[in-house]
Design a protein around this motif. Structure first.
Motif, PDB file in Angstrom:
ATOM      1  N   GLY A   1       0.812  -1.210   0.000  1.00  0.00           N
ATOM      2  CA  GLY A   1       0.000   0.000   0.000  1.00  0.00           C
ATOM      3  C   GLY A   1       0.840   1.252   0.000  1.00  0.00           C
ATOM      4  O   GLY A   1       2.067   1.204  -0.016  1.00  0.00           O
ATOM      5  N   ILE A   2       0.154   2.384  -0.019  1.00  0.00           N
ATOM      6  CA  ILE A   2       0.780   3.698   0.134  1.00  0.00           C
ATOM      7  C   ILE A   2      -0.032   4.481   1.153  1.00  0.00           C
ATOM      8  O   ILE A   2      -1.187   4.147   1.448  1.00  0.00           O
ATOM      9  CB  ILE A   2       0.848   4.486  -1.190  1.00  0.00           C
ATOM     10  CG1 ILE A   2      -0.563   4.696  -1.763  1.00  0.00           C
ATOM     11  CG2 ILE A   2       1.750   3.796  -2.190  1.00  0.00           C
ATOM     12  CD1 ILE A   2      -0.608   5.632  -2.958  1.00  0.00           C
ATOM     13  N   GLU A   3       0.590   5.520   1.688  1.00  0.00           N
ATOM     14  CA  GLU A   3      -0.132   6.407   2.606  1.00  0.00           C
ATOM     15  C   GLU A   3      -0.286   7.768   1.963  1.00  0.00           C
ATOM     16  O   GLU A   3       0.677   8.328   1.430  1.00  0.00           O
ATOM     17  CB  GLU A   3       0.617   6.535   3.931  1.00  0.00           C
ATOM     18  CG  GLU A   3      -0.128   7.415   4.942  1.00  0.00           C
ATOM     19  CD  GLU A   3       0.524   7.416   6.311  1.00  0.00           C
ATOM     20  OE1 GLU A   3       0.376   6.408   7.037  1.00  0.00           O
ATOM     21  OE2 GLU A   3       1.203   8.421   6.637  1.00  0.00           O
ATOM     22  N   LEU A   4      -1.495   8.308   2.003  1.00  0.00           N
ATOM     23  CA  LEU A   4      -1.780   9.663   1.547  1.00  0.00           C
ATOM     24  C   LEU A   4      -1.895  10.563   2.763  1.00  0.00           C
ATOM     25  O   LEU A   4      -2.617  10.240   3.717  1.00  0.00           O
ATOM     26  CB  LEU A   4      -3.082   9.709   0.750  1.00  0.00           C
ATOM     27  CG  LEU A   4      -3.151   8.866  -0.528  1.00  0.00           C
ATOM     28  CD1 LEU A   4      -4.559   8.936  -1.120  1.00  0.00           C
ATOM     29  CD2 LEU A   4      -2.121   9.337  -1.546  1.00  0.00           C
ATOM     30  N   ARG A   5      -1.184  11.690   2.756  1.00  0.00           N
ATOM     31  CA  ARG A   5      -1.296  12.666   3.831  1.00  0.00           C
ATOM     32  C   ARG A   5      -1.828  13.967   3.248  1.00  0.00           C
ATOM     33  O   ARG A   5      -1.273  14.510   2.290  1.00  0.00           O
ATOM     34  CB  ARG A   5       0.055  12.889   4.510  1.00  0.00           C
ATOM     35  CG  ARG A   5       0.558  11.662   5.245  1.00  0.00           C
ATOM     36  CD  ARG A   5       1.784  11.947   6.093  1.00  0.00           C
ATOM     37  NE  ARG A   5       2.196  10.732   6.795  1.00  0.00           N
ATOM     38  CZ  ARG A   5       3.186  10.663   7.668  1.00  0.00           C
ATOM     39  NH1 ARG A   5       3.885  11.758   7.951  1.00  0.00           N
ATOM     40  NH2 ARG A   5       3.496   9.527   8.264  1.00  0.00           N
ATOM     41  N   PHE A   6      -2.910  14.459   3.849  1.00  0.00           N
ATOM     42  CA  PHE A   6      -3.528  15.685   3.359  1.00  0.00           C
ATOM     43  C   PHE A   6      -4.418  16.253   4.460  1.00  0.00           C
ATOM     44  O   PHE A   6      -4.958  15.515   5.291  1.00  0.00           O
ATOM     45  CB  PHE A   6      -4.357  15.418   2.094  1.00  0.00           C
ATOM     46  CG  PHE A   6      -5.506  14.458   2.303  1.00  0.00           C
ATOM     47  CD1 PHE A   6      -6.800  14.927   2.506  1.00  0.00           C
ATOM     48  CD2 PHE A   6      -5.294  13.084   2.300  1.00  0.00           C
ATOM     49  CE1 PHE A   6      -7.860  14.045   2.703  1.00  0.00           C
ATOM     50  CE2 PHE A   6      -6.354  12.196   2.490  1.00  0.00           C
ATOM     51  CZ  PHE A   6      -7.637  12.677   2.690  1.00  0.00           C
ATOM     52  N   ASP A   7      -4.538  17.546   4.471  1.00  0.00           N
ATOM     53  CA  ASP A   7      -5.432  18.227   5.414  1.00  0.00           C
ATOM     54  C   ASP A   7      -5.164  17.800   6.864  1.00  0.00           C
ATOM     55  O   ASP A   7      -6.093  17.669   7.658  1.00  0.00           O
ATOM     56  CB  ASP A   7      -6.886  17.939   5.024  1.00  0.00           C
ATOM     57  CG  ASP A   7      -7.841  19.012   5.527  1.00  0.00           C
ATOM     58  OD1 ASP A   7      -7.374  20.140   5.802  1.00  0.00           O
ATOM     59  OD2 ASP A   7      -9.047  18.721   5.667  1.00  0.00           O
ATOM     60  N   GLY A   8      -3.897  17.546   7.192  1.00  0.00           N
ATOM     61  CA  GLY A   8      -3.534  17.198   8.551  1.00  0.00           C
ATOM     62  C   GLY A   8      -3.851  15.786   8.986  1.00  0.00           C
ATOM     63  O   GLY A   8      -3.784  15.457  10.171  1.00  0.00           O
ATOM     64  N   ARG A   9      -4.175  14.906   8.052  1.00  0.00           N
ATOM     65  CA  ARG A   9      -4.488  13.517   8.402  1.00  0.00           C
ATOM     66  C   ARG A   9      -3.853  12.555   7.418  1.00  0.00           C
ATOM     67  O   ARG A   9      -3.332  12.964   6.378  1.00  0.00           O
ATOM     68  CB  ARG A   9      -6.000  13.290   8.450  1.00  0.00           C
ATOM     69  CG  ARG A   9      -6.743  13.598   7.152  1.00  0.00           C
ATOM     70  CD  ARG A   9      -8.245  13.626   7.404  1.00  0.00           C
ATOM     71  NE  ARG A   9      -9.021  14.051   6.261  1.00  0.00           N
ATOM     72  CZ  ARG A   9      -9.831  13.257   5.563  1.00  0.00           C
ATOM     73  NH1 ARG A   9      -9.956  11.985   5.889  1.00  0.00           N
ATOM     74  NH2 ARG A   9     -10.529  13.725   4.546  1.00  0.00           N
ATOM     75  N   ALA A  10      -3.908  11.284   7.747  1.00  0.00           N
ATOM     76  CA  ALA A  10      -3.291  10.247   6.928  1.00  0.00           C
ATOM     77  C   ALA A  10      -4.326   9.184   6.588  1.00  0.00           C
ATOM     78  O   ALA A  10      -5.203   8.850   7.400  1.00  0.00           O
ATOM     79  CB  ALA A  10      -2.121   9.614   7.663  1.00  0.00           C
ATOM     80  N   HIS A  11      -4.193   8.633   5.360  1.00  0.00           N
ATOM     81  CA  HIS A  11      -5.060   7.530   4.940  1.00  0.00           C
ATOM     82  C   HIS A  11      -4.229   6.521   4.164  1.00  0.00           C
ATOM     83  O   HIS A  11      -3.526   6.889   3.223  1.00  0.00           O
ATOM     84  CB  HIS A  11      -6.209   8.023   4.066  1.00  0.00           C
ATOM     85  CG  HIS A  11      -7.041   6.902   3.513  1.00  0.00           C
ATOM     86  ND1 HIS A  11      -7.958   6.200   4.283  1.00  0.00           N
ATOM     87  CD2 HIS A  11      -7.063   6.330   2.277  1.00  0.00           C
ATOM     88  CE1 HIS A  11      -8.515   5.260   3.538  1.00  0.00           C
ATOM     89  NE2 HIS A  11      -7.991   5.314   2.331  1.00  0.00           N
TER      90      HIS A  11
ATOM     91  N   ALA B   1       4.144  16.610   7.892  1.00  0.00           N
ATOM     92  CA  ALA B   1       3.598  16.634   9.248  1.00  0.00           C
ATOM     93  C   ALA B   1       2.119  16.258   9.255  1.00  0.00           C
ATOM     94  O   ALA B   1       1.379  16.499   8.296  1.00  0.00           O
ATOM     95  CB  ALA B   1       3.793  18.022   9.854  1.00  0.00           C
ATOM     96  N   LEU B   2       1.698  15.666  10.372  1.00  0.00           N
ATOM     97  CA  LEU B   2       0.297  15.322  10.597  1.00  0.00           C
ATOM     98  C   LEU B   2      -0.260  16.213  11.698  1.00  0.00           C
ATOM     99  O   LEU B   2       0.429  16.504  12.684  1.00  0.00           O
ATOM    100  CB  LEU B   2       0.159  13.852  10.994  1.00  0.00           C
ATOM    101  CG  LEU B   2       0.521  12.849   9.896  1.00  0.00           C
ATOM    102  CD1 LEU B   2       0.552  11.434  10.456  1.00  0.00           C
ATOM    103  CD2 LEU B   2      -0.476  12.934   8.746  1.00  0.00           C
ATOM    104  N   GLY B   3      -1.515  16.596  11.540  1.00  0.00           N
ATOM    105  CA  GLY B   3      -2.107  17.522  12.493  1.00  0.00           C
ATOM    106  C   GLY B   3      -2.145  17.028  13.924  1.00  0.00           C
ATOM    107  O   GLY B   3      -1.983  17.802  14.867  1.00  0.00           O
TER     108      GLY B   3
ATOM    109  N   GLU C   1       4.804  16.848  16.752  1.00  0.00           N
ATOM    110  CA  GLU C   1       6.233  16.641  16.978  1.00  0.00           C
ATOM    111  C   GLU C   1       6.839  15.616  16.021  1.00  0.00           C
ATOM    112  O   GLU C   1       7.988  15.221  16.177  1.00  0.00           O
ATOM    113  CB  GLU C   1       6.477  16.202  18.432  1.00  0.00           C
ATOM    114  CG  GLU C   1       6.021  17.224  19.456  1.00  0.00           C
ATOM    115  CD  GLU C   1       6.657  18.587  19.229  1.00  0.00           C
ATOM    116  OE1 GLU C   1       7.876  18.620  18.950  1.00  0.00           O
ATOM    117  OE2 GLU C   1       5.939  19.597  19.299  1.00  0.00           O
ATOM    118  N   TRP C   2       6.045  15.158  15.053  1.00  0.00           N
ATOM    119  CA  TRP C   2       6.527  14.149  14.110  1.00  0.00           C
ATOM    120  C   TRP C   2       7.704  14.699  13.307  1.00  0.00           C
ATOM    121  O   TRP C   2       7.674  15.827  12.820  1.00  0.00           O
ATOM    122  CB  TRP C   2       5.382  13.752  13.179  1.00  0.00           C
ATOM    123  CG  TRP C   2       5.754  12.685  12.206  1.00  0.00           C
ATOM    124  CD1 TRP C   2       5.622  11.339  12.381  1.00  0.00           C
ATOM    125  CD2 TRP C   2       6.320  12.867  10.901  1.00  0.00           C
ATOM    126  NE1 TRP C   2       6.070  10.684  11.271  1.00  0.00           N
ATOM    127  CE2 TRP C   2       6.509  11.579  10.340  1.00  0.00           C
ATOM    128  CE3 TRP C   2       6.698  13.981  10.160  1.00  0.00           C
ATOM    129  CZ2 TRP C   2       7.046  11.387   9.080  1.00  0.00           C
ATOM    130  CZ3 TRP C   2       7.237  13.790   8.906  1.00  0.00           C
ATOM    131  CH2 TRP C   2       7.400  12.503   8.367  1.00  0.00           C
TER     132      TRP C   2
END
Length: 417
Positions: free
Chosen positions: A74-84, A248-250, A254-255
């Motif tokens: 899989g892959i991870e999408l990060r957008f709008d402060g979140r991950a999917h 960064a994730l919302g 500290e990530w």
């Protein structure tokens, strides 16, 4: 010197084609303009689709891939402060991708070719290709200071967009469709463990970022930058700080990435290009000689591999039965797959990157599409199926070109008749 198939270009597509032809008992000669050390160190793609991996294994080039390659589900999408996370096997009937650098694929194929394949000439600078509209084309090249001529039954150009093969097709007989994007990628190799066990694609107000890897100890990372960027304007700390900000994730302020020495830094312009047709007379174009995609969708190397898989089957059918039907259908079969990959790469690119002229409305449309992928199994499945790669047979059958086993039966029946 004469051969059945003269191959211009000793990159992954030319080398894979030579190996597939060798296994089918068809002789070929590979002409590569660079020296071996350069070819084996040339950094390019790192994601292999299931069909590419299957072809490499079948060609005897899968041992190191299986030992050292990293299978990804899989892959991870990060957008709008979140991950999917998009899970590939559950959405694609078990298919996945592998992280295995193009440099390693090339090393494996070169070793096989030199061990028991046909001639592979490094430092062979092709000057021109003549007579492709006759039954005896000729490749004029310089090797070890001497002018040489290689005559062939067929010529395959695997020498890229600026190579000799593409321009051997008369201008009146070819059409090139192109798009240039208003941004580039700043890419780095770093001696640092990957940020995540799979690739991370990040949409950010600051621009796109991608966290990938080459091994458990080496990271491959990219930042969207303006066209014309000088890598020297990006010192190491600036690169790492910008990657941290864009990835960064919302909920985890500290990530941070795990940092390490940057061993390579370069800027990659982004563009799309397709040249049609992919055949003229006895000249066939494959890989970047026929099409270029932005790297966002990880399609470049895999499209090139698909081209030569289709072409090798066609040459094998001709050798076995005398039928040129599959050779005649090569361009149409490949272009169907190429345009689907171009569309996917374009969609990934324009959804994840910020255009310099982008409005707030445009940004909201991007976020709406990313949210749709995160919330709709159908949208996620479409992304996953395109990312892992459409089965070659699925595309060629849709264009009226029989799948390999069926083609064998058809060709044999026609030969008997």
């Amino acid at each position: 010197m004469h051969t059945t198939v003269g191959i211009i270009g000793g990159g992954p597509s030319g080398l894979l084609l030579a190996r597939l032809l060798h296994d089918a008992g068809i002789d070929s000669v590979v002409l590569e303009s660079r020296d071996r050390a350069y070819v084996e160190q040339r950094q390019r793609a790192g994601i292999l689709e299931q069909a590419t991996v299957d072809a490499l294994r079948a060609a005897g080039a899968g041992a190191r891939l299986d030992a050292e390659g990293m299978a990804h589900d899989g892959i991870e999408l990060r957008f709008d402060g979140r991950a999917h996370r998009v899970d590939f096997p559950s959405l694609t009937d078990g298919r996945r991708v592998w992280v295995y650098a193009q440099t390693e694929v090339v090393k494996d194929l070169i070793a096989l070719q030199l061990a028991d394949g046909g001639p592979l000439l490094f430092g062979a600078q092709v000057r021109s290709v003549e007579g492709v509209d006759t039954d005896r084309p000729a490749i004029h090249y310089t090797h070890e200071g001497r002018e040489q001529i290689l005559t062939c039954d067929y010529v395959v150009g695997c020498d890229g967009f600026h190579g000799v093969a593409r321009t051997a097709v008369p201008e009146r007989e070819r059409t090139t469709y192109e798009r240039t994007y208003p941004y580039s990628w700043l890419g780095i190799l770093a001696e640092a463990p990957p940020v995540y066990e799979e690739l991370v694609y990040a949409h950010s107000e600051r621009g796109f970022a991608l966290a990938s890897m080459r091994s458990p100890a080496v990271s491959r990372l990219y930042l969207q930058v303006p066209n014309g960027t000088d890598p020297a304007d990006w010192p190491e700390d600036r690169i790492w700080d910008e990657l941290d900000a864009r990835l960064a994730l919302g909920d985890t302020p500290e990530w941070r990435l795990r940092r390490g020495p940057i061993t390579q830094k370069s800027v990659l312009p982004m563009r799309s290009s397709v040249t049609e047709p992919m055949r003229y007379g006895r000249l066939f174009l494959a890989g970047d000689a026929a099409h270029i995609v932005p790297p966002t969708g990880a399609k470049g190397l895999n499209l090139a591999a698909a081209d030569v898989i289709v072409l090798a089957r066609a040459f094998a059918r001709r050798a076995a039965t005398g039928s040129t039907e599959l050779l005649d259908g090569y361009s149409a079969a490949c272009l169907r797959r190429v345009w689907r990959a171009e569309h996917f790469s374009y969609a990934m690119t324009t959804t994840l990157h910020r255009d310099p002229a982008q409005s707030g409305f445009d940004t909201r449309l991007q976020l709406a599409q990313l949210d749709r992928i995160a919330s709709s199994p159908h949208a996620a499945a479409e992304l996953a199926q395109n990312y892992v790669g459409l089965p070659i047979e699925e595309v060629t059958e849709a264009d009226g070109v029989p799948e390999a086993a069926e083609a064998d039966e058809v060709a044999v029946r026609r030969a008997e008749a």
